[in-house]
Design an enzyme around this catalytic site. Sequence first.
Site, PDB file in Angstrom:
ATOM      1  N   SER A 152     -28.952 -45.804   2.172  1.00  0.00           N
ATOM      2  CA  SER A 152     -28.814 -46.632   3.404  1.00  0.00           C
ATOM      3  C   SER A 152     -29.300 -45.947   4.406  1.00  0.00           C
ATOM      4  CB  SER A 152     -27.119 -47.011   3.734  1.00  0.00           C
ATOM      5  OG  SER A 152     -27.214 -47.515   5.101  1.00  0.00           O
ATOM      6  N   CYS A 209      -8.344 -52.125   9.867  1.00  0.00           N
ATOM      7  CA  CYS A 209      -7.164 -52.531  10.686  1.00  0.00           C
ATOM      8  C   CYS A 209      -7.562 -54.151  11.104  1.00  0.00           C
ATOM      9  CB  CYS A 209      -7.110 -51.715  12.014  1.00  0.00           C
ATOM     10  SG  CYS A 209      -6.076 -52.356  13.116  1.00  0.00           S
TER      11      CYS A 209
HETATM   12  C1  LIG Z   1     -21.774 -47.140   4.651  1.00  0.00           C
HETATM   13  C2  LIG Z   1     -21.754 -47.127   3.132  1.00  0.00           C
HETATM   14  C3  LIG Z   1     -22.252 -48.373   2.520  1.00  0.00           C
HETATM   15  C4  LIG Z   1     -22.737 -49.632   3.173  1.00  0.00           C
HETATM   16  O1  LIG Z   1     -24.103 -49.393   3.764  1.00  0.00           O
HETATM   17  P1  LIG Z   1     -24.732 -50.485   4.702  1.00  0.00           P
HETATM   18  O2  LIG Z   1     -26.155 -49.851   4.950  1.00  0.00           O
HETATM   19  O3  LIG Z   1     -23.944 -50.093   5.997  1.00  0.00           O
HETATM   20  O4  LIG Z   1     -24.485 -51.691   4.226  1.00  0.00           O
HETATM   21  C5  LIG Z   1     -21.989 -48.192   1.088  1.00  0.00           C
HETATM   22  N1  LIG Z   1     -21.470 -47.311   0.777  1.00  0.00           N
HETATM   23  C6  LIG Z   1     -21.008 -46.208   1.180  1.00  0.00           C
HETATM   24  C7  LIG Z   1     -20.419 -45.110   0.397  1.00  0.00           C
HETATM   25  C8  LIG Z   1     -21.188 -45.876   2.617  1.00  0.00           C
HETATM   26  O5  LIG Z   1     -20.700 -45.090   3.321  1.00  0.00           O
END
Ligand SMILES: *Cc1c(COP(=O)(O)O)cnc(C)c1O
Length: 408
Positions: A218, A344
């Site tokens: 991501s 939450c």
């Molecule tokens: C943040 C995260 C996601 C989601 O990614 P986005 O780009 O925010 O949709 C998926 N898996 C893990 C482990 C993350 O930390």
Amino acid sequence: MKVYLDYAATGPIKAEVLTEMMPYLTTDYGNPSSMHEWGRAARIAVDESRIKIAKFLNADPAEIIFTSGGTESDNLAIKGMVNSVILNEVKNLDPSAKPQDDKFHVITSQIEHHAILNSCKTLEKSGVEVTYLKPNTDGIIEVDAVKAAIKENTVLVSIMYVNNEIGSVNPIRAIGKMIEKENDARELKILFHTDAVQAAEYQNMDVDYLHVDLLTISGHKIGAPKGVGVLFVKKGVNIMPMMHGGEQEFGRRAGTENVASIVAIGKAVEELRNEKLEIRNEIKNIRDYFIGRILKEIPETELNGGKEFRSPNNVNVYFKYVEGESILMNLDLVGIAASSGSACTSLSLQPSHVIMAVYSDAERAHGSIRFTLGQNSTKEEIDYTIENLKEIIAKLRKISPLSPKEYK
Ligand SMILES: *Cc1c(COP(=O)(O)O)cnc(C)c1O
């Protein structure tokens, strides 16, 4: 003083990354599918970023799909891959091949991100069987646990690389190698996906070395903007697209490319490649200083997750007799950002599914706080945080109905 210790939630766009993406938000606004100069410039930019990502993962550019983020990549890996197997099975339906009740089977873990957990729940509704593995006492998914769960009808294993709440680092390479061996020995066709969103900054990301077929990253967790991600799909692996439309991303993800953000994530991984080892050790030292001081200077605190296989940026601590949400609010008042790792809602406090999976202790899940460091974190910030934490915990324990007399 303002102290941001929530880098696992998101972080800033790096200066070099912003500079690189800027022209594609302003002057170079072409559509990569267009047959003119503007279009060609955008196409080249997307292709170059794809090459950078491929290099970072030791993959082929044709194995890289750009998506809208980690969540979409996880969804595409789980649902796209399993749906493709199901569809293929229906197409080649041989009445003698499979009995009616022989469902497809997927293995994942109880500590995955909700993008994985809820994708798996959706598959369950359409008849796919899912095994959710329990972590060991350090929050690690063990190779033997995965191996023991494999069945004749297993089609996919999805185990996250680094857990986003307690920072546990799973033995992805060993699991990948074990699956390959089982596939060969038992003539299975199990594919292996890992959510590597929290791993990209500090761990080995070589897909060959890791023996993975699908891998998620991501943008906004590594210095690029929110709303862009990557799914690595090994050559020969079929996935069913979730977005239908144009032929973008080799027909696997339709929609006009998010050119500027794609350029950004390519630049972000290029920066990581250069920096990884030094940064890793620097941050690890600050982490250990932070953990050491909390456990020593604040009584009745425990580290969540083990110390050995732990992300260099993760500190997650259980403060007995206090509510995580109260700690967070008090930290916020003095300019410190952390996270309770529990979702939450207005009606109920859902305890962290990760801490519940590891410790089966609701009080612990409610009294735990996650601090995650970034590349800009300093020892001075940690000192400021410790001083405030000491006061906040003492104050909250004084008024907590759970505390023993010595805190009153
Ligand atoms: C943040 C995260 C996601 C989601 O990614 P986005 O780009 O925010 O949709 C998926 N898996 C893990 C482990 C993350 O930390």
